[in-house]
Structures are given as structure tokens and as C-alpha cells.
Design an enzyme around this catalytic site. Structure first.
Site, short mmCIF file in Angstrom:
data_model
loop_
_atom_site.label_atom_id
_atom_site.label_comp_id
_atom_site.label_asym_id
_atom_site.label_seq_id
_atom_site.Cartn_x
_atom_site.Cartn_y
_atom_site.Cartn_z
N SER A 12 -83.68 -40.08 -38.70
CA SER A 12 -82.90 -38.68 -39.23
C SER A 12 -81.88 -38.31 -38.21
CB SER A 12 -83.86 -37.90 -39.65
OG SER A 12 -83.37 -36.70 -40.39
N GLY A 24 -85.19 -33.85 -36.85
CA GLY A 24 -85.72 -32.60 -36.92
C GLY A 24 -84.56 -31.60 -37.34
N GLY A 25 -83.56 -32.36 -38.05
CA GLY A 25 -82.40 -31.84 -38.42
C GLY A 25 -81.43 -31.27 -37.18
#
Ligand SMILES: *[C@@H]1O[C@H](CO)[C@@H](O)[C@H](O)[C@H]1NC(C)=O
Ligand SMILES: *[C@@H]1O[C@H](CO)[C@@H](O)[C@H](O)[C@H]1NC(C)=O
Ligand SMILES: *[C@@H]1O[C@H](CO)[C@@H](O)[C@H](O)[C@H]1NC(C)=O
Ligand SMILES: *[C@@H]1O[C@H](CO)[C@@H](O)[C@H](O)[C@H]1NC(C)=O
Ligand SMILES: CC(=O)N[C@H]1CO[C@H](CO)[C@@H](O)[C@@H]1O
Length: 559
Positions: free
Chosen positions: A226, A148-149
Site C-alpha cells: 500500500s 498506512g496511507g
């Protein structure tokens, strides 16, 4: 309107700087947990007099097996007021039975704030969810660290209904995101890397309590994607990670070796945010801390929508005492590792870049291919320019570079962004660890399956791009978490992914995948069938070498 977080500043001469962390529009879908308000419930007594939790039941996606779910079990005190930005404090034991029927609050994200809640309630997000089929078993535990960055993500976004087909216990902890987690001034009040400390505390919780849920604390596998891959790979390198906390690790699409994974100057960032909040004397520690601790959650989030956040080197907790490049030199862990990326893992960076460019110059095609690609390389700022030049030389046909034929350059743009932002950091992690611990298996994969669903343009649509997303960032998770109604081959692919991921957690062997036998290969192409590639450097030119790469272009659309 596009999210301001897609934050790319472009100067007229074509130099591009990007706060890349925030340009990671990581794509998540809403959870689809079973709604079971009047369904039967189950109570589990935690260890050490912690109190009990009340859960209920869900069904697995393919064979309708019953599993138990405990959602929103608090493991830390709310990190609010003077605890904001600080390392987490273990949850004070409660008495009686705590209701774990619903997910707790997600850690505050600007788009998901419940305006009726107080800050103390909003920040009370350090919950974890546990899913299990057998409370008296001793099953392997899979511990998922969401992406989620570094500014988004929640347990709710990751429904367990595929993974629970297998005999494992799934734990999905929440950790702080955005400014409220990552801000640091390298001082006791804002020591840095609080979200990694959240994850470490959740891992401690697993050691203490997971046997009550039928989990084996000695067989924990962490997996993160991520931004979560950035965190998972930090845990591998951190001297603060006890060897007992997990046995194996899966690192999907990213690593702490990526430029976007480390925040270079958090102190200046904290002062900038303090000033933007209208506080004064932001260069002094006490007023700065006071400002950041007292400001309302919503105002902090509003003031930071165009900031990017990530782990810091040199935090006062000693989680990343040195740069990962240094830390890896003393790597001693014997933790089997499964790591990889999607075939076109960088296409979302290309999309963000394209949007930022289009907002700046009315006709993107007025830039040459050379100028366009230089802007991408400049985001990582290799000061010698060597890697930029070599990438341009190898990925682009010479006659294309000075042309405006962006359609023909699309496969090269895909390889350029994928190599820089995802594949290279993953390959570095895999090969460095392999080289230092050649007797510990390291598996490298490229996820190549193209199905019906994609996370390309999940939030804002993708029809305005003159290219397709390909095997987009996060598409691998479509087959691990039950977020889409998969059918046919897509469902088959989900069976395959769940088989590979869970068998790695169960016995350390990810199905038929081959481990590295040298620092150059082999690697595994994950598709309906798994095939072996000899040299992992092949993955860096996957798009330009693909005879069918024309499908990545939308010929009917002008750049
Ligand atoms: C690139 O690196 C140089 C030298 O470290 C630095 O002065 C410059 O500000 C950097 N540029 C960007 C865009 O980060
Ligand atoms: C965060 O994720 C949620 C769930 O996918 C989404 O609804 C929301 O728009 C995201 N927020 C931002 C700021 O990207
Ligand atoms: C749960 O695990 C225990 C211990 O391994 C086993 O004896 C029991 O049969 C399992 N129960 C179910 C329903 O699978
Ligand atoms: C955009 O620029 C390209 C290349 O310079 C040119 O061929 C094209 O006509 C321009 N399009 C528009 C809409 O101005
Ligand atoms: C469902 C839920 O909200 N559970 C808990 C989440 O965590 C906070 C504090 O950590 C608790 O107060 C909630 O009960």
C-alpha cells in the site's frame, strides 16, 4: 464517527474530488509479539562502536522454533524541533547496552498519542526491529516497509511469527508519517520526502549492522504494501538509492504511478496548515517554518486529520527529482521484482466513496449508475475524459448505466476502483520495468484467496455497506504477518504466501510463479494453488468476468 481522513468532497452536480491518500483507511491490527518480561535475554554488539542492544526470544507460529527479537533499535536521532521535517540524522553512538525489549514509540498518529510524553519523546520514533533465528548465520534479509496511507503504521503492527518459520532475518523499520514526515515547501527546512530518507537510512543501518544479527547485507529484499508499496517503488526509481542497498523488491498493492502516491501541491498544503494552526504570515518562509517547527505534535495532528500526505516530486534531497513517468525512462536496475494486487483491491476506495456520498445525499440510489461511477472516475481527473468514457463503456452493460440498479453494478464498481487505484499503477510499474530490463525477472500476481478474515471495514465495521469487500486491500498481509488466529485452509494459505515471499528473498524465485515473458503476461493467480493467467489485462475485469460475482452484492440491502 467516521474518521475525517476519509475525505471526499462532493459537489451537487456529482463531481467528485478526493484527497485520496487520506481516504486510504489502511487496516492494521495490533501486534502480537511474545510477552517475555522475565524471559531470557540476548545481547548483540553492533558494528563501528555503536554500542550493544539487548533482545529477548519469541516463538514461530507453526513449529515453535525460537527466534531472537530486538525491538525498537534507534537508527536516527529524534526528528524533533529543528530536525522536524528534515532529513534524518544518524543516531549518535551510545555506550553500553540499549534495551531493545519493547517496541519504541510509533511515529505520531492522532489515535495513538501518549499524552504524558513530551514532543521530543513522541517524535523519537525512528526505531527498527530485527528478528533472527541465528546470530552467526548469513541469512537473506527481508526489510518490510509498512503501509498506512502515509499517515499511520508501525513495526508493532507486523508480528514476525510466520516469516521467521523460514531462515531469514526480518527487519521492520519505522518511518515518519503524516504531516510530521511529508510536509514540504521545497526548501532546506522542509525539503520533502523525509520519510523516504528515513527508509534509506534504515537500509544503510542494515548494511552496517545486519551481519551481527546473522543477516547477509548482500541479500536484502525490500517489501512494502500500500503506502509502503509507494515508498518501495520510489526506492526502485530514485537515483538516491544505492545499488548495494537491496537485491530484490516486492511491491504489494500500489505503486508510485498511482495518483494517490504523489502529493501535487505540498507548498500550498503547508501554508494552509500553517494558517489553520492560527499562525500568521504563512506565505513567508521563515514564519511558516517557525510555526510548523514550534507547534505541538498533537496540534499539528489535529489540524491535519483531513489532509492527505504522500511523496513529492522535486524534493531538495533529490530522492524523486522528476515525476516517476520520467524517472522510469532511465531505469537501469537489475532488481528482480515481485509485484501485484488483491483481486478486489479497490473495494475500500468504493467503501470510502460510498460513505462520503451517503453523508452528502440521503438516498444514494437517487443517483444513476452513470453518475455514481463518474464520481469515481473524477477522483483521478483524466482531463480528456477518454479513460473514464472507455471504462464506463467496457465495464457497464449499457442498459445499467442509466438505471439506478446499483446492486447489478457492484462488480463494475469493483473493477473500476481496483483498476484505477491499484491494478493499473502496479501493471504500469511491472510492464515499464520489464520493457526496460527484459532480462531481469518481473513476477506479477493477483492475490485471489478468500478466507475467513478480512480487513474490510476493519476500523468501523462493514455491515452498513450494500456490498462485501471481496479479496480486500491488505488481505494478503493476513497471511504474511501473524495478526489473526488462522486455521485450516487459511493457515494453509499462510504457508503458501510465506513460502512464495521468502523463497523470492532466499533465491530470487517466488515458488512456482511464472515471470513475465512479454509486457502482456503471463501473470499468477495466488490461491491455495497458483494458476497462470495468460494476459494480465484480464485482471482489470476480474469482477465482471467472474461468474460468481453475485457474492460481492448484499442483495438484502438497498444502496
Ligand atoms: C483537474 O485538472 C484540471 C486541469 O489540470 C484542473 O484545473 C482541475 O482543478 C482538476 N480538478 C481536480 C478535481 O483535481
Ligand atoms: C492507526 O493504526 C492503529 C493500529 O492499527 C489503529 O489503532 C489506529 O486507529 C490507526 N489510526 C488512524 C488515525 O487510522
Ligand atoms: C547458524 O549459522 C551457522 C553459519 O551458517 C551454522 O554453522 C550454524 O549451524 C547455524 N546454527 C543453527 C542453530 O542453525
Ligand atoms: C431512493 O431512490 C430510489 C431511486 O430513485 C427509489 O427507488 C427509492 O424508493 C428511494 N428510497 C428512499 C428511501 O427514498
Ligand atoms: C524501545 C524504544 O523506545 N527504543 C528506542 C526507540 O528510539 C528512541 C530514539 O530513537 C530511543 O530513545 C528508544 O530507546
Amino acid at each position: 464517527m467516521r474518521r475525517r481522513g476519509v475525505y471526499v468532497m462532493l459537489t451537487l452536480c456529482g463531481v467528485l474530488t478526493a484527497a485520496l491518500g487520506a481516504s486510504f483507511v489502511i487496516l492494521l491490527t495490533g501486534g502480537r509479539g511474545a510477552d517475555a518480561s522475565d524471559a531470557p535475554t540476548v545481547t548483540v554488539e553492533l558494528s563501528n562502536g555503536q554500542g550493544a542492544v539487548l533482545g529477548n526470544y519469541g516463538l514461530t507460529a507453526w513449529t515453535d522454533q525460537t527466534f531472537m527479537q530486538f525491538r525498537g533499535i534507534p537508527f536516527a536521532e529524534p526528528p524533533t524541533e529543528e530536525l522536524r521535517f528534515r532529513p534524518p540524522v544518524a543516531r549518535f553512538p551510545w555506550t553500553g547496552t540499549l534495551n531493545a525489549l519493547n517496541f519504541g514509540q510509533r511515529c505520531p498518529v492522532i489515535t495513538n498519542l501518549d499524552g504524558l510524553l513530551s514532543d521530543a519523546e513522541l517524535e523519537d520514533c525512528l526505531n527498527l526491529s530485527v528478528y533472527t533465528k541465528n546470530l552467526s548465520g548469513s541469512q537473506p534479509v527481508m526489510f518490510y516497509i509498512y503501509g498506512g496511507g502515509y499517515y499511520n503504521g508501525s513495526a508493532e503492527d507486523h508480528p514476525p511469527n510466520y516469516i521467521l518459520e523460514k531462515d531469514v532475518v526480518l527487519v521492520v523499520p519505522q518511518y515518519r508519517v503524516g504531516a510530521l514526515g511529508w510536509l514540504s515547501t521545497y526548501t532546506e527546512d522542509l525539503p520533502g520526502n523525509a520519510p523516504i530518507a528515513d527508509i534509506l537510512m534504515a537500509l544503510d543501518w542494515v548494511q552496517l549492522h545486519i551481519n551481527r544479527f546473522g543477516g547477509d547485507p548482500q541479500r536484502v529484499t525490500i517489501f512494502g504494501q500500500s503506502a509502503g508499496a509507494g515508498v518501495a517503488s520510489s526506492l526502485l526509481l530514485s537515483p538516491k538509492t544505492g545499488d548495494h542497498l537491496f537485491k530484490r523488491a516486492i511491491v504489494q498493492s500500489g505503486s508510485i504511478f498511482a495518483k494517490w502516491a504523489i502529493n501535487k501541491d505540498p507548498r500550498t498544503q503547508s501554508q494552509r496548515i500553517c494558517a489553520r494552526l492560527g499562525c500568521s504570515r504563512c506565505e513567508e518562509q521563515d514564519p511558516l517554518v517557525e510555526c510548523l517547527q514550534k507547534t505541538k505534535v498533537q496540534d499539528i495532528l489535529k489540524a491535519t486529520t483531513s489532509e492527505s500526505f504522500s511523496p513529492v516530486v522535486g524534493d531538495l534531497q533529490g530522492i524523486l527529482p522528476q515525476h516517476p513517468r520520467e524517472l522510469v525512462k532511465s531505469y537501469r536496475r537489475q532488481t528482480p521484482l515481485l509485484t501485484g494486487f488483491t483481486q478486489h483491491d479497490g473495494s475500500f476506495v468504493l467503501a470510502s466513496y460510498y460513505d462520503a456520498l451517503a453523508a452528502k445525499v440521503s438516498n444514494v440510489s437517487s443517483l444513476s449508475v452513470r453518475q455514481f461511477s463518474q464520481g469515481i472516475s473524477d477522483m483521478v481527473n483524466d482531463t480528456s475524459g477518454l479513460s473514464d468514457n472507455i471504462l464506463n463503456r467496457l465495464l457497464f452493460k449499457p442498459q445499467i448505466l442509466n438505471s439506478h440498479d446499483h446492486n447489478a453494478a457492484v462488480p463494475s464498481y469493483f473493477d473500476l476502483t481496483s483498476a484505477i487505484f491499484m491494478k493499473s499503477p502496479v501493471i504500469t510499474l511491472a510492464t515499464q520495468i520489464y520493457t526496460l530490463q527484459p532480462n531481469t525477472p518481473v513476477y506479477l500476481y493477483s492475490f485471489d484467496y478468500e478466507g475467513k478474515y478480512t480487513r474490510f471495514g476493519y476500523e468501523f465495521g462493514n455491515s452498513h455497506y450494500p456490498f462485501n469487500g471481496g479479496v480486500h486491500h491488505s488481505n494478503d498481509n493476513i497471511y504474511l504477518f501473524s495478526t489473526h488466529p488462522l486455521e485450516g485452509q487459511d493457515a494453509q494459505m499462510a504457508h503458501k504466501m510465506v513460502e512464495v515471499w521468502t523463497s523470492f528473498a532466499i533465491n530470487g524465485i517466488p515458488g512456482e510463479l511464472s515471470p513475465l515473458t512479454s509486457a502482456s503476461g503471463p501473470y499468477n493467480q495466488l490461491n491455495l494453488e497458483v494458476t497462470k493467467g495468460e494476459d494480465l489485462l484480464e485482471t482489470l475485469t476480474a469482477s465482471i468476468d467472474d461468474p460468481d460475482s453475485g457474492r460481492l452484492q448484499r442483495e438484502d440491502m438497498e444502496f
